[in-house]
Design a protein around this motif. Structure first.
Motif, PDB file in Angstrom:
ATOM      1  N   ASP A 184       0.835  -1.205   0.000  1.00  0.00           N
ATOM      2  CA  ASP A 184       0.000   0.000   0.000  1.00  0.00           C
ATOM      3  C   ASP A 184       0.868   1.253   0.000  1.00  0.00           C
ATOM      4  OD1 ASP A 184      -2.144  -1.673   0.135  1.00  0.00           O
ATOM      5  OD2 ASP A 184      -2.886  -0.969   2.077  1.00  0.00           O
ATOM      6  N   ARG A 185       1.894   1.218   0.845  1.00  0.00           N
ATOM      7  CA  ARG A 185       2.810   2.361   0.893  1.00  0.00           C
ATOM      8  C   ARG A 185       4.053   1.993   1.678  1.00  0.00           C
ATOM      9  NH1 ARG A 185       1.591   5.679   5.629  1.00  0.00           N
ATOM     10  NH2 ARG A 185       0.123   4.466   6.868  1.00  0.00           N
ATOM     11  N   VAL A 186       5.039   2.846   1.547  1.00  0.00           N
ATOM     12  CA  VAL A 186       6.314   2.656   2.239  1.00  0.00           C
ATOM     13  C   VAL A 186       6.497   3.842   3.169  1.00  0.00           C
ATOM     14  CG1 VAL A 186       8.821   2.550   1.905  1.00  0.00           C
ATOM     15  CG2 VAL A 186       7.304   1.280   0.367  1.00  0.00           C
ATOM     16  N   LEU A 187       6.911   3.565   4.396  1.00  0.00           N
ATOM     17  CA  LEU A 187       7.056   4.627   5.393  1.00  0.00           C
ATOM     18  C   LEU A 187       8.419   5.293   5.213  1.00  0.00           C
ATOM     19  CD1 LEU A 187       5.499   2.702   8.432  1.00  0.00           C
ATOM     20  CD2 LEU A 187       4.360   4.131   6.701  1.00  0.00           C
ATOM     21  N   ALA A 188       8.423   6.382   4.448  1.00  0.00           N
ATOM     22  CA  ALA A 188       9.672   7.044   4.057  1.00  0.00           C
ATOM     23  C   ALA A 188      10.456   7.479   5.286  1.00  0.00           C
ATOM     24  CB  ALA A 188       9.364   8.246   3.170  1.00  0.00           C
ATOM     25  N   GLY A 189      11.739   7.202   5.268  1.00  0.00           N
ATOM     26  CA  GLY A 189      12.616   7.651   6.343  1.00  0.00           C
ATOM     27  C   GLY A 189      12.597   6.760   7.569  1.00  0.00           C
ATOM     28  N   SER A 190      11.919   5.602   7.509  1.00  0.00           N
ATOM     29  CA  SER A 190      11.862   4.727   8.690  1.00  0.00           C
ATOM     30  C   SER A 190      13.149   3.918   8.849  1.00  0.00           C
ATOM     31  CB  SER A 190      10.634   3.807   8.632  1.00  0.00           C
ATOM     32  OG  SER A 190      10.524   3.160   7.391  1.00  0.00           O
ATOM     33  N   SER A 191      14.014   3.941   7.856  1.00  0.00           N
ATOM     34  CA  SER A 191      15.296   3.237   7.943  1.00  0.00           C
ATOM     35  C   SER A 191      16.334   4.057   7.188  1.00  0.00           C
ATOM     36  CB  SER A 191      15.162   1.853   7.297  1.00  0.00           C
ATOM     37  OG  SER A 191      16.416   1.345   6.891  1.00  0.00           O
ATOM     38  N   ARG A 192      17.586   3.821   7.509  1.00  0.00           N
ATOM     39  CA  ARG A 192      18.645   4.517   6.765  1.00  0.00           C
ATOM     40  C   ARG A 192      19.517   3.535   6.002  1.00  0.00           C
ATOM     41  NH1 ARG A 192      21.215   8.269  11.263  1.00  0.00           N
ATOM     42  NH2 ARG A 192      22.936   8.086   9.780  1.00  0.00           N
ATOM     43  N   LEU A 193      18.992   2.321   5.806  1.00  0.00           N
ATOM     44  CA  LEU A 193      19.819   1.256   5.222  1.00  0.00           C
ATOM     45  C   LEU A 193      20.114   1.452   3.730  1.00  0.00           C
ATOM     46  CD1 LEU A 193      21.132  -1.540   5.843  1.00  0.00           C
ATOM     47  CD2 LEU A 193      18.995  -2.582   5.044  1.00  0.00           C
ATOM     48  N   ILE A 194      19.129   1.960   2.990  1.00  0.00           N
ATOM     49  CA  ILE A 194      19.270   2.004   1.528  1.00  0.00           C
ATOM     50  C   ILE A 194      19.944   3.300   1.095  1.00  0.00           C
ATOM     51  CG2 ILE A 194      17.996   1.904  -0.672  1.00  0.00           C
ATOM     52  CD1 ILE A 194      17.682  -0.618   1.046  1.00  0.00           C
ATOM     53  N   PRO A 195      21.053   3.212   0.332  1.00  0.00           N
ATOM     54  CA  PRO A 195      21.671   4.441  -0.172  1.00  0.00           C
ATOM     55  C   PRO A 195      20.657   5.214  -1.024  1.00  0.00           C
ATOM     56  CG  PRO A 195      23.021   2.497  -0.684  1.00  0.00           C
ATOM     57  CD  PRO A 195      21.728   1.987  -0.116  1.00  0.00           C
ATOM     58  N   GLY A 196      20.439   6.469  -0.684  1.00  0.00           N
ATOM     59  CA  GLY A 196      19.448   7.265  -1.415  1.00  0.00           C
ATOM     60  C   GLY A 196      18.047   7.128  -0.855  1.00  0.00           C
ATOM     61  N   GLY A 197      17.871   6.245   0.127  1.00  0.00           N
ATOM     62  CA  GLY A 197      16.573   6.102   0.801  1.00  0.00           C
ATOM     63  C   GLY A 197      15.637   5.140   0.098  1.00  0.00           C
ATOM     64  N   GLY A 198      14.611   4.723   0.830  1.00  0.00           N
ATOM     65  CA  GLY A 198      13.590   3.853   0.254  1.00  0.00           C
ATOM     66  C   GLY A 198      13.647   2.428   0.758  1.00  0.00           C
ATOM     67  N   ARG A 199      13.085   1.554  -0.023  1.00  0.00           N
ATOM     68  CA  ARG A 199      12.948   0.148   0.373  1.00  0.00           C
ATOM     69  C   ARG A 199      13.379  -0.752  -0.776  1.00  0.00           C
ATOM     70  NH1 ARG A 199       8.513  -3.771  -0.144  1.00  0.00           N
ATOM     71  NH2 ARG A 199       8.788  -5.343   1.480  1.00  0.00           N
ATOM     72  N   LEU A 200      14.024  -1.850  -0.401  1.00  0.00           N
ATOM     73  CA  LEU A 200      14.413  -2.881  -1.358  1.00  0.00           C
ATOM     74  C   LEU A 200      13.702  -4.166  -0.951  1.00  0.00           C
ATOM     75  CD1 LEU A 200      16.518  -2.679  -3.663  1.00  0.00           C
ATOM     76  CD2 LEU A 200      18.223  -3.506  -2.061  1.00  0.00           C
ATOM     77  N   ASN A 201      13.069  -4.800  -1.913  1.00  0.00           N
ATOM     78  CA  ASN A 201      12.448  -6.096  -1.648  1.00  0.00           C
ATOM     79  C   ASN A 201      13.078  -7.116  -2.576  1.00  0.00           C
ATOM     80  OD1 ASN A 201      10.041  -7.912  -3.062  1.00  0.00           O
ATOM     81  ND2 ASN A 201      10.106  -8.018  -0.833  1.00  0.00           N
ATOM     82  N   LEU A 202      13.503  -8.221  -1.999  1.00  0.00           N
ATOM     83  CA  LEU A 202      14.072  -9.316  -2.790  1.00  0.00           C
ATOM     84  C   LEU A 202      13.080 -10.468  -2.759  1.00  0.00           C
ATOM     85  CD1 LEU A 202      17.683  -9.297  -1.242  1.00  0.00           C
ATOM     86  CD2 LEU A 202      16.836  -7.996  -3.197  1.00  0.00           C
ATOM     87  N   THR A 203      12.569 -10.859  -3.905  1.00  0.00           N
ATOM     88  CA  THR A 203      11.593 -11.946  -3.962  1.00  0.00           C
ATOM     89  C   THR A 203      12.206 -13.145  -4.668  1.00  0.00           C
ATOM     90  OG1 THR A 203       9.674 -10.478  -3.955  1.00  0.00           O
ATOM     91  CG2 THR A 203       9.345 -12.666  -4.801  1.00  0.00           C
ATOM     92  N   LEU A 204      12.335 -14.229  -3.925  1.00  0.00           N
ATOM     93  CA  LEU A 204      12.915 -15.457  -4.482  1.00  0.00           C
ATOM     94  C   LEU A 204      11.825 -16.403  -4.922  1.00  0.00           C
ATOM     95  CD1 LEU A 204      15.510 -15.823  -1.653  1.00  0.00           C
ATOM     96  CD2 LEU A 204      16.092 -15.701  -4.059  1.00  0.00           C
ATOM     97  N   ARG A 205      12.006 -16.945  -6.132  1.00  0.00           N
ATOM     98  CA  ARG A 205      11.013 -17.886  -6.654  1.00  0.00           C
ATOM     99  C   ARG A 205      11.695 -18.968  -7.487  1.00  0.00           C
ATOM    100  NH1 ARG A 205       8.732 -13.095  -9.214  1.00  0.00           N
ATOM    101  NH2 ARG A 205       7.319 -12.027  -7.808  1.00  0.00           N
ATOM    102  N   ARG A 206      11.004 -20.075  -7.598  1.00  0.00           N
ATOM    103  CA  ARG A 206      11.364 -21.100  -8.579  1.00  0.00           C
ATOM    104  C   ARG A 206      10.429 -20.889  -9.762  1.00  0.00           C
ATOM    105  NH1 ARG A 206      15.393 -24.793 -10.066  1.00  0.00           N
ATOM    106  NH2 ARG A 206      14.511 -25.540 -12.020  1.00  0.00           N
TER     107      ARG A 206
END
Ligand code: SIN
Ligand code: FE2
Length: 202
Positions: free
Chosen positions: A174-196
């Protein structure tokens, strides 16, 4: 609700492991850059994407599918990091390795509409999803749009599994809570989805 088989592992990844995965994703993106895919209806997605592993999930006017090459560079996708295969082996319970890691980058109000992951050959393999950076308000529903849905927060280091009945559950961000973490260079969220994605001869 068709949510049996949904499993959340809050804080599964240490800060060190999170940092290593972010570094691996951005390093891979130097070879396989993030790009903004088009939906089959011709609208640009707000999420930027790239992939790791032999197959990559793509969308354009021809539809949703898996491809061996980056649609912009024409090159093969970068290798799947061993840490991700280890995670898949530890949590998926699947008899074969993941062959695709979709990397979603959420910046500046990006979100993802409610959808099912159904472009894979065999739904007995689960979907394993890793959240890094800013917290997401994740929506999880049932197998049909008439089923009720609920939201939960996915914070950095959380891992979740869509398995069993929940494998085909509708889900989105639905949304990403901007600024809730400082992990990503440049800000934001990264999601890694693994699938077969490809069928397995066992
Ligand atoms: C997806 O369903 O492809 C992404 C989900 C997420 O970003 O948590
Ligand atoms: Fe998905």
């Amino acid at each position: 609700m068709t949510q049996a088989g949904f499993r959340l592992y809050p804080g599964y990844l240490t800060a060190h492991a999170q940092r290593a995965l972010v570094d691996a994703a951005f390093e891979a993106a130097e070879d396989a850059p993030f790009y903004r895919p088009m939906t089959p209806m011709g609208r640009p997605m707000s999420v930027e994407m790239t992939n790791l592993g032999p197959l990559g999930w793509v969308t354009d006017a021809s539809g949703y599918r898996y491809e061996r090459r980056h649609p912009v560079t024409g090159r093969a996708w970068p290798a799947m990091p061993l840490a991700l295969l280890d995670l898949w082996r530890a949590l998926s319970g699947a008899p074969a390795d993941a062959d695709c890691c979709l990397v979603n980058l959420y910046r500046d109000g990006a979100r993802m509409g409610l959808h099912q992951d159904r472009d894979e050959a065999d739904f007995s393999f689960p979907v394993l999803s890793v959240s890094l950076g800013d917290t997401a308000v994740f929506r999880l529903g049932g197998a049909s749009r008439r089923a009720p849905s609920r939201t939960l927060r996915l914070a950095s280091g959380d891992v979740c599994l869509l398995a069993g009945e929940a494998r085909l559950a509708l889900h989105g961000v639905d949304r990403v809570l901007a600024g809730s973490s400082r992990l990503i260079p440049g800000g934001g969220r990264l999601n890694l989805t693994l699938r077969r994605a490809a069928p397995v001869d066992l």
